[in-house]
Enzyme design. Structure first.
Site, short mmCIF file in Angstrom:
data_model
loop_
_atom_site.label_atom_id
_atom_site.label_comp_id
_atom_site.label_asym_id
_atom_site.label_seq_id
_atom_site.Cartn_x
_atom_site.Cartn_y
_atom_site.Cartn_z
N ASP A 67 9.79 42.73 46.67
CA ASP A 67 9.28 44.19 46.50
C ASP A 67 7.76 44.02 45.54
O ASP A 67 7.45 42.92 45.63
CB ASP A 67 10.25 45.01 45.26
CG ASP A 67 10.58 44.04 44.09
OD1 ASP A 67 10.16 43.06 44.12
OD2 ASP A 67 11.60 44.12 43.44
N ASP A 136 20.50 47.84 34.95
CA ASP A 136 21.01 49.04 35.42
C ASP A 136 22.04 48.46 36.98
O ASP A 136 22.35 49.28 37.48
CB ASP A 136 20.21 50.34 35.85
CG ASP A 136 19.24 49.96 36.80
OD1 ASP A 136 18.99 48.56 37.37
OD2 ASP A 136 18.36 50.50 37.29
N HIS A 138 20.55 46.94 39.41
CA HIS A 138 19.90 47.00 40.75
C HIS A 138 19.47 45.55 41.25
O HIS A 138 19.55 44.84 40.46
CB HIS A 138 18.56 47.95 40.40
CG HIS A 138 17.38 47.18 39.72
ND1 HIS A 138 16.74 47.91 38.93
CD2 HIS A 138 17.37 46.02 39.46
CE1 HIS A 138 15.66 46.99 38.32
NE2 HIS A 138 16.10 45.86 38.65
P1 PGA Z 1 14.14 40.29 35.13
O1 PGA Z 1 14.12 41.35 36.28
O2 PGA Z 1 14.11 39.07 35.90
O3 PGA Z 1 12.69 40.54 34.72
O4 PGA Z 1 14.96 40.60 34.00
C1 PGA Z 1 15.48 41.29 37.21
C2 PGA Z 1 15.55 42.69 37.94
O5 PGA Z 1 14.92 43.62 37.56
O6 PGA Z 1 15.77 42.24 39.15
#
Ligand code: PGA
Length: 258
Positions: A67, A136, A138
């Protein structure tokens, strides 16, 4: 699904790097799906170390990132282009032309998304997809209520994600609201999936993904439908798993656990 519980972030990262190295040893021209965020930083550090100290070779590797924020140019310090370059690409020998990251600045998102999906297909599909998980639940930027069959497209970020990611920006207002992201359906087509999670804030999401119902409200739960998924988590992120003893018992019996 397999769940591997490691004592801490460092051990989680090293185990994940070993799995990536195993994939490259078996298939030097593997296609890797890459993730950004705080979680995979230790994994990238370890892969860079293996490249420098042990000659782990990326010269035939192709990569597709999950992404990118919409509106951030590739040299914006919070763009995922910049993140990948600084934390990984500039330290290893992946040919530039083999690196694919969704564009946050294209003038035709629909065409770009279609092209991105097509490139993955033309490169033979993703052999190993790395994932983090949002608080959340995701995966990539597939926020709650994303279709479990979704493909690469633009998503509006959830408030929780904007708040979680505000730590990387000076102010909350600077966090982009839109992202271009592989879909859940895109991710499920990878041959193998490796999800990393560490820290207490991820414990509820990990438990929901592994032990909860398959639901678009926790897009990581769609991984239950995939036949080759490994979660590598630290103790804190494993903290709400009901069957933790069982996963650890299996882990003890695994002969080739990384
Ligand atoms: P993070 O994000 O590794 O910064 O905790 C993970 C994500 O949102 O997929």
């Amino acid at each position: 699904m397999e769940i591997l519980v490691k004592d801490n972030y460092e051990q989680m990262s090293v185990a994940a790097a070993k799995l990536v190295a195993r994939t490259l040893n078996a298939k030097p021209n593997a296609v890797l799906g890459l993730a950004t965020g705080a979680t995979p930083l230790g994994l990238y550090r370890e892969l860079v170390r293996m490249h420098k100290d042990e000659g782990l070779d990326f010269s035939q590797v192709t990569t597709f990132n999950l992404d990118e924020y919409v509106g951030l140019t590739r040299n914006h310090p919070q763009s995922y282009h910049y993140f990948m370059h600084e934390n990984f690409f500039k330290h290893v020998n992946i040919p530039k032309q083999n690196i694919y990251i969704p564009s946050g600045t294209t003038d035709n998102y629909a065409a770009f998304c279609q092209w991105y999906e097509q490139r993955i297909h033309e490169c033979g599909g993703i052999d190993l997809q790395l994932l983090g998980i949002g608080s959340d639940g995701h995966i990539a930027f597939n926020e709650p209520a994303s279709s479990l069959g979704s493909r690469t497209r633009i998503k509006t970020l959830a408030r929780t994600t904007i708040q979680d990611n505000a730590r990387f920006f000076d102010t909350l207002d600077q966090v982009p609201i839109y992202a271009i992201t592989m879909g859940v359906g895109t991710i499920l087509e990878a041959r193998k999936i490796l999800l990393l999670a560490n820290g207490r804030p991820k414990a509820a999401a990990v438990a929901a993904a592994v032990e909860g119902p398959v639901t678009c409200m926790v897009t990581a739960s769609a991984l239950q439908l995939h036949r080759d998924v490994l979660f590598v988590v630290d103790r804190e992120a494993a903290g709400q798993l009901k069957m933790l003893d069982y996963y650890q018992w299996i882990q003890e019996k695994m002969v080739d656990a990384p």
